[in-house]
Design an enzyme around this catalytic site. Structure first.
Site, PDB file in Angstrom:
ATOM      1  N   CYS A 115       0.812  -1.233  -0.069  1.00  0.00           N
ATOM      2  CA  CYS A 115       0.144   0.089   0.078  1.00  0.00           C
ATOM      3  C   CYS A 115       0.956   1.325  -0.007  1.00  0.00           C
ATOM      4  CB  CYS A 115      -0.882  -0.012   1.077  1.00  0.00           C
ATOM      5  SG  CYS A 115      -1.896  -1.489   1.197  1.00  0.00           S
ATOM      6  N   HIS A 255      -3.155   6.806   3.270  1.00  0.00           N
ATOM      7  CA  HIS A 255      -3.930   5.512   2.668  1.00  0.00           C
ATOM      8  C   HIS A 255      -5.203   5.258   3.231  1.00  0.00           C
ATOM      9  CE1 HIS A 255      -4.280   1.451   1.464  1.00  0.00           C
ATOM     10  NE2 HIS A 255      -3.689   1.021   2.650  1.00  0.00           N
ATOM     11  N   ASN A 285     -10.587  -0.375   0.391  1.00  0.00           N
ATOM     12  CA  ASN A 285      -9.023  -0.452   0.414  1.00  0.00           C
ATOM     13  C   ASN A 285      -8.473  -0.727  -0.891  1.00  0.00           C
ATOM     14  OD1 ASN A 285      -6.233  -0.766   0.894  1.00  0.00           O
ATOM     15  ND2 ASN A 285      -6.436  -1.794   2.797  1.00  0.00           N
TER      16      ASN A 285
HETATM   17  N1  ACO Z   1     -18.200  -8.871   9.940  1.00  0.00           N
HETATM   18  C1  ACO Z   1     -18.759  -9.082  10.924  1.00  0.00           C
HETATM   19  N2  ACO Z   1     -17.808  -9.621  11.993  1.00  0.00           N
HETATM   20  C2  ACO Z   1     -16.554  -9.472  11.686  1.00  0.00           C
HETATM   21  C3  ACO Z   1     -15.820  -9.218  10.365  1.00  0.00           C
HETATM   22  C4  ACO Z   1     -17.087  -8.850   9.447  1.00  0.00           C
HETATM   23  N3  ACO Z   1     -16.758  -8.833   8.074  1.00  0.00           N
HETATM   24  N4  ACO Z   1     -14.741  -9.553  10.415  1.00  0.00           N
HETATM   25  C5  ACO Z   1     -14.476  -9.762  11.690  1.00  0.00           C
HETATM   26  N5  ACO Z   1     -15.306  -9.939  12.376  1.00  0.00           N
HETATM   27  C6  ACO Z   1     -15.356 -10.292  13.595  1.00  0.00           C
HETATM   28  C7  ACO Z   1     -14.192 -10.984  14.363  1.00  0.00           C
HETATM   29  O1  ACO Z   1     -14.422 -12.320  14.082  1.00  0.00           O
HETATM   30  C8  ACO Z   1     -14.307 -10.504  15.810  1.00  0.00           C
HETATM   31  O2  ACO Z   1     -15.347 -11.356  16.411  1.00  0.00           O
HETATM   32  P1  ACO Z   1     -14.849 -12.043  17.888  1.00  0.00           P
HETATM   33  O3  ACO Z   1     -14.631 -11.028  18.825  1.00  0.00           O
HETATM   34  O4  ACO Z   1     -16.038 -12.964  18.092  1.00  0.00           O
HETATM   35  O5  ACO Z   1     -13.588 -12.961  17.781  1.00  0.00           O
HETATM   36  C9  ACO Z   1     -14.614  -9.280  15.799  1.00  0.00           C
HETATM   37  O6  ACO Z   1     -15.500  -8.998  14.439  1.00  0.00           O
HETATM   38  C10 ACO Z   1     -13.769  -8.115  16.088  1.00  0.00           C
HETATM   39  O7  ACO Z   1     -12.604  -8.496  15.231  1.00  0.00           O
HETATM   40  P2  ACO Z   1     -11.112  -7.680  14.924  1.00  0.00           P
HETATM   41  O8  ACO Z   1     -10.269  -8.124  14.153  1.00  0.00           O
HETATM   42  O9  ACO Z   1     -10.699  -7.434  16.548  1.00  0.00           O
HETATM   43  O10 ACO Z   1     -11.883  -6.307  14.747  1.00  0.00           O
HETATM   44  P3  ACO Z   1     -11.180  -4.841  14.625  1.00  0.00           P
HETATM   45  O11 ACO Z   1     -11.923  -3.945  15.483  1.00  0.00           O
HETATM   46  O12 ACO Z   1      -9.793  -4.794  14.547  1.00  0.00           O
HETATM   47  O13 ACO Z   1     -11.455  -4.435  12.956  1.00  0.00           O
HETATM   48  C11 ACO Z   1     -10.298  -4.577  11.097  1.00  0.00           C
HETATM   49  C12 ACO Z   1     -11.049  -5.370  12.114  1.00  0.00           C
HETATM   50  C13 ACO Z   1     -11.528  -3.578  10.375  1.00  0.00           C
HETATM   51  C14 ACO Z   1      -9.730  -5.440   9.816  1.00  0.00           C
HETATM   52  C15 ACO Z   1      -9.117  -3.643  11.547  1.00  0.00           C
HETATM   53  O14 ACO Z   1      -8.378  -4.560  12.473  1.00  0.00           O
HETATM   54  C16 ACO Z   1      -8.241  -3.074  10.579  1.00  0.00           C
HETATM   55  O15 ACO Z   1      -8.630  -2.203   9.829  1.00  0.00           O
HETATM   56  N6  ACO Z   1      -6.998  -3.225  10.441  1.00  0.00           N
HETATM   57  C17 ACO Z   1      -6.030  -2.792   9.591  1.00  0.00           C
HETATM   58  C18 ACO Z   1      -6.475  -3.276   8.227  1.00  0.00           C
HETATM   59  C19 ACO Z   1      -5.543  -2.817   7.363  1.00  0.00           C
HETATM   60  O16 ACO Z   1      -5.555  -1.664   7.387  1.00  0.00           O
HETATM   61  N7  ACO Z   1      -5.028  -3.572   6.337  1.00  0.00           N
HETATM   62  C20 ACO Z   1      -4.559  -2.866   5.300  1.00  0.00           C
HETATM   63  C21 ACO Z   1      -2.910  -2.532   5.281  1.00  0.00           C
HETATM   64  S1  ACO Z   1      -2.115  -2.919   3.897  1.00  0.00           S
HETATM   65  C22 ACO Z   1      -2.959  -2.963   2.650  1.00  0.00           C
HETATM   66  O17 ACO Z   1      -3.773  -1.994   2.492  1.00  0.00           O
HETATM   67  C23 ACO Z   1      -2.863  -4.014   1.920  1.00  0.00           C
END
Ligand code: ACO
Length: 330
Positions: A115, A255, A285
């Site tokens: 990214c 980003h 993204n």
């Molecule tokens: N729908 C519903 N529930 C979901 C989903 C979904 N799509 N995805 C995950 N969950 C659930 C999980 O299973 C988890 O459930 P549990 O508590 O029962 O285990 C719960 O939601 C919370 O999951 P987390 O992963 O802790 O949620 P978080 O608040 O961290 O959000 C997210 C997840 C959006 C992925 C966040 O961590 C994030 O944005 N991370 C950065 C990702 C990123 O920016 N990546 C790209 C970087 S590089 C590039 O761009 C290629």
């Protein structure tokens, strides 16, 4: 002494026609519109048609950037394509693009970094232009993340979209255009975001396919923490290197991976919401393409004025971080 600067002489972008909404995703995996919006800010994303590869998206964005710069492809000295979803492992997507666009005098190479790719590629392009080795460099960031996402994994498939953004980097008066680049890498945390199979470590095999190791793997929460901590730090470094302070920033374009990350970074930097651009709700993204897509949206909305200071910040696989400050000049 700097002989000449480098600026963005043209911008262009392209997203495929097909729109995938959160409601569509609700029918595909166990998710809800409410979860996606509250955790990411995303509402829809664009997905490439089956016959569209990354270079097809890149071509559209590149032509628009060339038109905007009022240049023809023969004017280009170099074509750089930032992508983690190339048409093939080789030849490079930039070579394919260079041939198709008719940049007959240009060299071409890809930057595969994730990214942050657009900012890394801009730093290379600016360096060539400032050093007088090139006059016009085409930088394209194009991605078809939909091809490497596991559409059965709700934790990742809701996050990504396809698209391309392009910029022509050309000479500027010294002290104008790009003012700084901060490029950081934290390779010890590279395992949090990876495409495990398909390279020399784990070549494609039936076993790897059965393990779904050919799909993007991400520990989202770890990436989130690294991004929230790292983005303000790399941004501060870029602002300082440019000889400016946070108050001098007219627009921050980060980003577009998650509205919560953008908001948290902006808060830490003390940037008012009105100075922070966000279009993650429409595109999701798009990896390396996200910053040029945002930049082009802002530009075509008529929001950029000569003399404004723009802060560009990216994070991604590697774990990599990049920041740049430029003075907008057209
Ligand atoms: N729908 C519903 N529930 C979901 C989903 C979904 N799509 N995805 C995950 N969950 C659930 C999980 O299973 C988890 O459930 P549990 O508590 O029962 O285990 C719960 O939601 C919370 O999951 P987390 O992963 O802790 O949620 P978080 O608040 O961290 O959000 C997210 C997840 C959006 C992925 C966040 O961590 C994030 O944005 N991370 C950065 C990702 C990123 O920016 N990546 C790209 C970087 S590089 C590039 O761009 C290629």
């Amino acid at each position: 002494m700097m002989v000449r600067g480098a600026k963005l002489a043209g911008l262009g972008s392209y997203v495929p026609d097909r729109v995938l909404t959160n409601a569509d995703l609700e029918k595909m995996v166990d998710t809800t519109d409410e979860w996606i919006v509250s955790h990411t800010g995303m509402k829809e994303r664009h997905i490439a048609a089956p016959e569209q590869a990354t270079s097809d998206l890149a071509l559209m964005a590149a032509q628009r950037a060339l038109d905007d710069a009022q240049l023809s492809a023969e004017d280009l000295d170099l074509v750089i394509c930032a992508t983690v979803t190339p048409d093939h492992m080789f030849p490079s997507t930039s070579s394919i693009l260079q041939g198709r666009i008719g940049a007959t005098r240009a060299g071409a190479f890809d930057l595969l970094i994730g990214c942050t790719g657009f900012l890394y590629a801009l730093s290379v392009a600016s360096g060539y232009v400032m050093a007088g080795l090139c006059n016009h460099v085409l930088v394209v960031a194009a991605e078809t993340l939909s091809r490497i996402v596991n559409w059965e994994d709700r934790a990742t498939c809701v996050l990504f979209g396809d698209g391309a953004g392009a910029a022509v980097v050309s000479p500027a008066k010294p002290g104008h255009g790009f003012l700084s680049f901060s490029l950081w890498s934290d390779g010890l945390n590279s395992h949090y975001l990876t495409l495990p199979a398909g390279g020399s470590r784990r070549p494609v095999s039936l076993q790897e396919l059965e393990q779904k190791a050919h799909f993007l793997y991400m520990e989202g929460h770890e990436v989130f923490k690294l991004a929230v901590r790292g983005c303000p730090e790399v941004a501060e470094a870029a602002i300082k290197q440019a000889g400016l302070t946070n108050r001098d920033i007219d627009w921050a374009i980060m980003h577009q991976a998650n509205k919560r990350i953008i908001d948290a970074a902006a808060k830490r930097l003390g940037l008012p919401e009105s100075h922070v651009f966000c279009n993650v709700e429409r595109y999701g993204n798009t990896s390396a393409a996200s910053i040029p897509l945002a930049l082009d949206d802002l530009y075509r909305a008529g929001e950029l004025r000569n003399g404004q200071h723009l802060l560009l910040v990216a994070f991604g696989a590697g774990f990599s971080l990049a920041g740049s400050v430029l003075e907008w000049t057209k």
